[in-house]
Design an enzyme around this catalytic site. Structure first.
Site, mmCIF file in Angstrom:
data_model
loop_
_atom_site.group_PDB
_atom_site.id
_atom_site.type_symbol
_atom_site.label_atom_id
_atom_site.label_comp_id
_atom_site.label_asym_id
_atom_site.label_seq_id
_atom_site.Cartn_x
_atom_site.Cartn_y
_atom_site.Cartn_z
ATOM 1 N N HIS A 1 -0.797 -13.359 -2.311
ATOM 2 C CA HIS A 1 -2.075 -13.803 -1.769
ATOM 3 C C HIS A 1 -2.062 -15.284 -1.401
ATOM 4 O O HIS A 1 -3.103 -15.843 -1.065
ATOM 5 C CB HIS A 1 -3.203 -13.519 -2.768
ATOM 6 C CG HIS A 1 -3.542 -12.070 -2.882
ATOM 7 N ND1 HIS A 1 -4.435 -11.564 -3.801
ATOM 8 C CD2 HIS A 1 -3.098 -10.991 -2.178
ATOM 9 C CE1 HIS A 1 -4.527 -10.249 -3.663
ATOM 10 N NE2 HIS A 1 -3.728 -9.878 -2.676
ATOM 11 N N THR A 2 -0.898 -15.895 -1.470
ATOM 12 C CA THR A 2 -0.761 -17.260 -0.975
ATOM 13 C C THR A 2 -0.879 -17.315 0.551
ATOM 14 O O THR A 2 -1.105 -18.372 1.131
ATOM 15 C CB THR A 2 0.596 -17.865 -1.412
ATOM 16 O OG1 THR A 2 0.658 -19.223 -1.004
ATOM 17 C CG2 THR A 2 1.769 -17.117 -0.788
ATOM 18 N N HIS B 1 0.822 -1.207 0.000
ATOM 19 C CA HIS B 1 0.000 0.000 0.000
ATOM 20 C C HIS B 1 0.859 1.260 0.000
ATOM 21 O O HIS B 1 0.439 2.301 -0.510
ATOM 22 C CB HIS B 1 -0.937 0.004 1.213
ATOM 23 C CG HIS B 1 -2.203 -0.769 0.996
ATOM 24 N ND1 HIS B 1 -3.438 -0.187 0.920
ATOM 25 C CD2 HIS B 1 -2.412 -2.102 0.816
ATOM 26 C CE1 HIS B 1 -4.370 -1.116 0.718
ATOM 27 N NE2 HIS B 1 -3.768 -2.290 0.659
ATOM 28 N N ASP B 2 2.042 1.167 0.570
ATOM 29 C CA ASP B 2 2.918 2.344 0.600
ATOM 30 C C ASP B 2 3.589 2.596 -0.736
ATOM 31 O O ASP B 2 3.964 3.731 -1.040
ATOM 32 C CB ASP B 2 4.000 2.167 1.678
ATOM 33 C CG ASP B 2 4.861 3.410 1.843
ATOM 34 O OD1 ASP B 2 4.266 4.500 2.039
ATOM 35 O OD2 ASP B 2 6.093 3.301 1.769
ATOM 36 N N GLU C 1 -3.326 9.056 3.856
ATOM 37 C CA GLU C 1 -3.571 7.733 3.261
ATOM 38 C C GLU C 1 -4.023 6.735 4.327
ATOM 39 O O GLU C 1 -4.867 5.879 4.068
ATOM 40 C CB GLU C 1 -2.298 7.220 2.581
ATOM 41 C CG GLU C 1 -1.847 8.026 1.384
ATOM 42 C CD GLU C 1 -0.480 7.590 0.882
ATOM 43 O OE1 GLU C 1 -0.221 6.374 0.855
ATOM 44 O OE2 GLU C 1 0.336 8.470 0.533
#
Length: 325
Positions: A193-194, A73-74, A90
């Site tokens: 996403h594992t 996200h950063d 943010e």
């Protein structure tokens, strides 16, 4: 997977990587980043981070994927702007409401300031933490180049550009290209996403009212759909991104996509889109290739630099706020 297809995919991956090395998209990374940046000023930095991470993860292993996600996200600019804690930042954005791990960064920063005051940026700490979190989860190790500056500006609207799981593949490709990343980076970094989990709020529309039909997304495996409907009755609940081996950093994520068991729409579309499907198949059958490329793509991700932060940034004394004038 057919051997000829594997060879074709490997050739395609090599072509993509050559294009990236040659700077085919015109994107440049910061030349000031260096593996030896803190060798003289804070030689114990990585040891401090490693020891602190061990303590935090021993108490809560779910912080590993959370800290990786915080780094993702950063990295609209990798300038630690996601850490600034003020109204309109943010961190306060709707897209950031489920982010975790801020207290880990604060704890590490406090220890680093004690040992190496006014020296190490929060952006460098967060990037190194993401690497150590990956290793702790069973993923690959890579060397982190340092020298990032902390940004002084953080706007909630910047957080809204982070993918939330409902975009089209073309939109994701364009977003990645705008950051100097390519198709290969998109598919391999999605492999994060594992491990980890998502809010049910991000997936409920696929389960109950896909595209306004009042029916589920037909691309979801029926048994998996039944599981998700039981698991996600409430939007505030959480569900694992990988239903088979959620705590293991492996290629099961890609195998799940082949079985129509991708949790997020953007996950499953990686296998239904002809541009990305061959890479999904390659990683599903080649774990060593996935691990090697994941490390390489994480280096590229961490090297993205916000021009304004690079030119006018600082080394924050507290990651939650900019330094006093």
């Amino acid at each position: 997977m057919d051997q000829s297809i594997i060879v074709m995919v490997m050739v395609m991956m090599m072509m993509i990587m050559v294009t990236a090395v040659q700077g085919g998209n015109g994107y440049e990374y910061d030349d000031d980043l260096s593996f030896s940046y803190y060798h003289g000023s804070c030689p114990q930095l990585e040891r401090i981070i490693h020891n602190k991470m061990n303590l935090w993860l021993k108490n809560d292993s779910t912080l590993a994927p959370a800290l990786m996600r915080l780094h993702f996200h950063d990295c609209t600019g990798c300038d630690a702007s996601i850490l600034l804690n003020h109204k309109g930042s943010e961190r306060w954005a709707k897209a950031s409401k489920s982010l975790r791990g801020f207290q880990v960064i604060d704890d590490i920063k406090a220890e680093v300031e004690r040992k190496c005051p006014k020296t190490v940026s929060c952006a460098d700490i967060l990037t190194s933490v993401a690497r150590d979190a990956t290793v702790a989860a069973g993923g690959p190790f890579w060397m982190v180049p340092y020298g990032r500056k902390d940004g002084r500006i953080s706007l909630a609207k910047e957080a809204e550009s982070v993918p939330m799981g409902h975009e089209r593949i073309t939109e994701l490709i364009e977003l990645f290209q705008s950051k100097g990343l390519n198709l290969l980076d998109l598919v391999v970094l999605s492999g994060a996403h594992t491990i980890g989990r998502s809010t049910c709020d991000s997936v409920q529309y696929r389960l109950f009212n896909y595209k306004g039909t009042h029916k589920p997304d037909p691309s979801i495996d029926p048994k998996y759909l039944n599981f998700l409907r039981r698991k996600c009755r409430w939007a505030s609940e959480y569900v694992e991104l990988d239903a088979v081996s959620p705590k293991k950093f492996d290629v099961q994520y890609y195998k799940n996509l082949q079985k129509k068991m991708g949790l997020l729409s953007t996950d499953q579309m990686l296998y239904s889109d002809s541009r990305t499907a061959p890479l999904v198949s390659a990683f599903a059958s080649q774990p060593s290739v996935f691990l090697h490329q994941f490390a390489a793509s994480m280096v590229k991700l961490g090297n993205i630099q916000d021009y304004d932060a690079d030119q006018h940034g600082e080394v924050r004394l507290n990651c939650n706020r900019v330094n006093a004038a």
